[in-house]
Design a protein around this motif. Structure first.
Motif, PDB file in Angstrom:
ATOM      1  N   ASP A 126      32.575  73.970  22.647  1.00 63.58           N
ATOM      2  CA  ASP A 126      31.547  73.019  22.223  1.00 63.58           C
ATOM      3  C   ASP A 126      31.740  71.652  22.866  1.00 63.58           C
ATOM      4  O   ASP A 126      30.767  70.982  23.232  1.00 63.58           O
ATOM      5  N   ALA A 127      32.987  71.233  23.000  1.00 64.86           N
ATOM      6  CA  ALA A 127      33.245  69.926  23.618  1.00 64.86           C
ATOM      7  C   ALA A 127      32.794  69.909  25.065  1.00 64.86           C
ATOM      8  O   ALA A 127      32.226  68.909  25.538  1.00 64.86           O
ATOM      9  N   VAL A 128      33.005  70.999  25.784  1.00 65.82           N
ATOM     10  CA  VAL A 128      32.576  71.074  27.182  1.00 65.82           C
ATOM     11  C   VAL A 128      31.053  71.025  27.269  1.00 65.82           C
ATOM     12  O   VAL A 128      30.478  70.290  28.091  1.00 65.82           O
ATOM     13  N   VAL A 129      30.378  71.792  26.422  1.00 65.41           N
ATOM     14  CA  VAL A 129      28.910  71.839  26.479  1.00 65.41           C
ATOM     15  C   VAL A 129      28.310  70.513  26.027  1.00 65.41           C
ATOM     16  O   VAL A 129      27.345  70.019  26.625  1.00 65.41           O
ATOM     17  N   ALA A 130      28.870  69.919  24.978  1.00 65.90           N
ATOM     18  CA  ALA A 130      28.361  68.624  24.505  1.00 65.90           C
ATOM     19  C   ALA A 130      28.505  67.555  25.581  1.00 65.90           C
ATOM     20  O   ALA A 130      27.609  66.716  25.766  1.00 65.90           O
ATOM     21  N   ALA A 131      29.613  67.568  26.301  1.00 64.95           N
ATOM     22  CA  ALA A 131      29.801  66.604  27.387  1.00 64.95           C
ATOM     23  C   ALA A 131      28.783  66.833  28.498  1.00 64.95           C
ATOM     24  O   ALA A 131      28.267  65.875  29.098  1.00 64.95           O
ATOM     25  N   ASP A 132      28.469  68.089  28.769  1.00 64.04           N
ATOM     26  CA  ASP A 132      27.463  68.391  29.784  1.00 64.04           C
ATOM     27  C   ASP A 132      26.091  67.911  29.347  1.00 64.04           C
ATOM     28  O   ASP A 132      25.320  67.374  30.162  1.00 64.04           O
ATOM     29  N   LEU A 133      25.768  68.081  28.078  1.00 64.50           N
ATOM     30  CA  LEU A 133      24.483  67.576  27.576  1.00 64.50           C
ATOM     31  C   LEU A 133      24.407  66.062  27.698  1.00 64.50           C
ATOM     32  O   LEU A 133      23.361  65.510  28.063  1.00 64.50           O
ATOM     33  N   ALA A 134      25.499  65.379  27.395  1.00 59.61           N
ATOM     34  CA  ALA A 134      25.522  63.927  27.546  1.00 59.61           C
ATOM     35  C   ALA A 134      25.322  63.531  29.001  1.00 59.61           C
ATOM     36  O   ALA A 134      24.593  62.576  29.313  1.00 59.61           O
ATOM     37  N   ARG A 135      25.954  64.278  29.899  1.00 55.89           N
ATOM     38  CA  ARG A 135      25.803  63.993  31.334  1.00 55.89           C
ATOM     39  C   ARG A 135      24.361  64.171  31.775  1.00 55.89           C
ATOM     40  O   ARG A 135      23.856  63.419  32.613  1.00 55.89           O
ATOM     41  N   ARG A 136      23.688  65.156  31.198  1.00 55.73           N
ATOM     42  CA  ARG A 136      22.291  65.418  31.548  1.00 55.73           C
ATOM     43  C   ARG A 136      21.322  64.450  30.870  1.00 55.73           C
ATOM     44  O   ARG A 136      20.133  64.473  31.145  1.00 55.73           O
ATOM     45  N   GLY A 137      21.829  63.620  29.964  1.00 60.88           N
ATOM     46  CA  GLY A 137      20.961  62.697  29.246  1.00 60.88           C
ATOM     47  C   GLY A 137      20.126  63.364  28.180  1.00 60.88           C
ATOM     48  O   GLY A 137      19.034  62.889  27.829  1.00 60.88           O
ATOM     49  N   ALA A 138      20.614  64.480  27.633  1.00 58.33           N
ATOM     50  CA  ALA A 138      19.863  65.224  26.632  1.00 58.33           C
ATOM     51  C   ALA A 138      19.751  64.418  25.335  1.00 58.33           C
ATOM     52  O   ALA A 138      20.618  63.605  25.004  1.00 58.33           O
TER      53      ALA A 138
END
Length: 620
Positions: A126-138
């Motif tokens: 979850d931490a990896v995916v949440a960081a990716d969402l933040a990077r994408r500006g979700a």
């Protein structure tokens, strides 16, 4: 203070567990703006599932997250998969029964391009995916809960409560990833079937303690502790200082989850380890109960259920989390195709058509294992024979080998050729995951790259030209599952949509017609071609003649999906895509409500172990 705002978003994702986060990530990957709401203040720090299956790894690879997840996984190569010991101290001293980590055969290794080095606890994923969402500006809204929901023919209205008060939001569609006791599912009036609660309630204790001195170099996925004063299941999180211990909470005997105070949990852990002076820090305590249940419907109008909201899978086999991720993967590209105007709204009907049977089969496989765990853990010819007699499929087949039968597949072949040998099951049949093969050092799955793709045989020049004509990427593949004159049309989710085994008179026209069909864009007539059996095009969408220039600027949309632009001498009908507002709710859809249906948020993701994959704690 209550502040009201009326917003428009294409997709609202309810629930921020693993499946909800990956749904949002996949939507962002396909270029669909989405809002995710989760009542917790951030990703869960308490791992539930630890077994990330091979299909989930492939989906993470599609998102570019496989390396990051592998980096936070625990390396269990050469380790013990399952151990049984009285205490951890006695296990380290050699008094232990072990089942080795399964070593994939050479054939199994050839079925997928990448494998994790071990287990990855859900909080790390979850931490990896949440960081990716933040990077994408979700747009991820933590500390925000769903209060009510209603839908009509054109959209879905929800009422939300966040840190700044209540507000309303309108979305084209809603994805409910809100857990086993899904408030959205309840509000829609969707029931469940299945065995329901299984066995006694459990307490999941997340704790920190350095067990390495006692383990003496031993590593494992799970260990059944048999000490009479503290029986339970110890699960690796980092293999060193962070662990999960599952113990029984005898509710029928008068126990309650509240009885498991930090002090009691410390005492239980020390007894299980066999060290009365062990330094233990209890980080979190969550009650849960194994459960097997299947939602009666995975879709109601514009609302779709994924993960535990759609199915709660018995824990043995590590199928729960992975089945939910597959739901998200199946749905996201279809939502994107409709959002981008590349598919008719009828395409979304295929989500339930495809995922409901797969989920039902997975629940069945998990229950068969739960009835006799030796069927899951056993190795060798005798175990293989016992599994065959009990109708238990090989775990890799459950994860990777299941097939779809829907209007989004031409001439589907739903029957598995083997429930034992994954390589036999993945033979390029329509409805199956495209076989993995290396093409100039690149996997066929990587060639698909989240878009419609054509794989052609050795004599595939006509297919190459046809693919270029309709705007599809094409790749030549030499493999036993692809004839020299044949072709596989592969969907953005790497599922084979069509297989052609012989030359056809006009391959470009065939591709255009098939794309119209599987994307729910009707054509006025259906031809029968040698080597392929198209199914009837859905009759519910409108057909209208338009020139190629009126269809858009190019053959491939922003997410890489085909718009089936026709030109260059290809005659035939063209279609007008139905807009999002043209989807009609079925006769059994919920009434068009004048007010929002309230959701019982107390049973949603705030509840202990009520988020996605709550019961999937046993790594398989």
């Amino acid at each position: 203070m209550t502040e009201t705002a009326y917003l428009e978003v294409p997709v609202l994702v309810v629930g921020g567990g693993s499946v909800g986060l990956l749904t949002a990530a996949l939507l962002a990957h396909h270029g669909v703006p989405a809002v995710l709401v989760e009542r917790r203040s951030g990703p869960s720090v308490h791992p539930r599932a630890t077994g990330i299956g091979p299909r989930t790894v492939e989906i993470l690879r599609e998102l570019g997250l496989d390396t990051a997840v592998d980096a936070v996984a625990v390396d269990l190569r050469g380790a013990t998969a399952k151990a049984v010991a009285r205490t951890v101290v006695e296990m380290g001293a050699g008094d232990v029964v072990t089942v080795p980590m399964p070593i994939p055969s050479a054939t199994e290794l050839d079925t997928t391009p990448f494998r994790l080095r071990g287990v990855c606890a859900q909080d790390r994923l979850d931490a990896v995916v949440a960081a990716d969402l933040a990077r994408r500006g979700a747009d991820v809204r933590w500390s925000t809960r769903l209060i009510g929901i209603a839908q009509d023919a054109d959209g879905v209205d929800v009422e939300l409560e966040g840190p700044d008060g209540r507000y309303s939001l309108r979305s084209a569609r809603v994805v409910a990833a809100d857990g086993t006791h899904s408030p959205v599912r309840t509000a829609l009036g969707v029931g469940t079937s299945g065995a329901g609660d299984l066995g006694k309630s459990k307490i999941n204790i997340l704790f920190r303690a350095d067990l390495r001195p006692h383990l003496r170099g031993m590593s494992f996925g799970t260990c059944t502790i048999t000490a009479p004063e503290a029986p339970g299941l110890l699960v690796t999180v980092d293999g060193a200082t962070t662990w999960v211990f599952h113990v029984t909470c005898d509710v029928d005997g008068g126990e309650h989850p509240e009885d498991f105070t930090d002090e009691r949990c410390v005492a239980v852990v020390r007894a299980a380890v066999g060290d009365p002076d062990l330094d233990v820090e209890v980080r979190s305590v969550l009650p849960w109960r194994p459960r097997s249940a299947l939602a009666d419907r995975f879709a109601v109008g514009r609302v779709f259920l994924v993960g535990d909201a759609a199915h709660t899978v018995a824990p043995l086999g590590a199928f729960g989390l992975n089945t939910g991720v597959a739901d998200a993967h199946n749905l996201a590209w279809k939502l994107a195709a409709v959002h981008h105007g590349e598919a008719g709204a009828g395409m979304l009907d295929t989500y339930a058509q495809e995922r409901e049977p797969v989920a039902a089969a997975t629940l069945d496989q998990a229950m068969r294992r739960l009835a006799d765990p030796a069927l899951h853990w056993g190795r060798g010819p005798e175990a293989d024979a016992a599994r065959a007699a009990a109708g238990v499929w090989a775990a890799p087949v459950v994860h990777l080998g299941q097939r779809y039968d829907s209007a989004a597949v031409v001439d589907p072949q739903p029957e598995l050729l083997s429930t034992v040998d994954l390589a036999v099951a993945l033979d390029g049949s329509p409805g199956s995951r495209v076989p993995h093969a290396w093409v100039d050092g690149v996997s066929t799955l990587d060639l698909v790259a989240s878009r419609w793709t054509l794989l052609v045989g050795a004599a595939g020049d006509p297919w190459h030209a046809a693919a270029a004509h309709v705007g599809l990427p094409a790749h030549r593949v030499c493999a036993p599952w692809l004839s020299d004159d044949g072709a596989l049309l592969v969907r953005p989710d790497a599922i084979v949509a069509m297989r052609v085994t012989a030359p056809v008179p006009d391959p470009a026209r065939l591709l255009a017609d098939v794309l119209d069909q599987v994307l729910a864009r009707p054509v006025t007539a259906t031809s029968t071609w040698p080597g392929v059996t198209p199914t009837a095009a859905p009759p519910s969408l409108r057909s209208k003649s338009r020139s190629a220039s009126e269809r858009g600027s190019g053959p491939v949309g922003p997410a890489g999906h085909c718009r089936a632009q026709r030109g260059g001498g290809v005659d035939g009908p063209t279609v007008e895509l139905a807009g999002a507002g043209e989807q009609q709710l079925g006769a059994d859809s919920p009434p068009q409500l004048g007010a929002l249906t309230p959701c019982d948020v107390r049973t949603g993701t705030a509840g202990p172990m009520a988020g996605d994959e709550a019961a999937d704690s046993f790594q398989g």
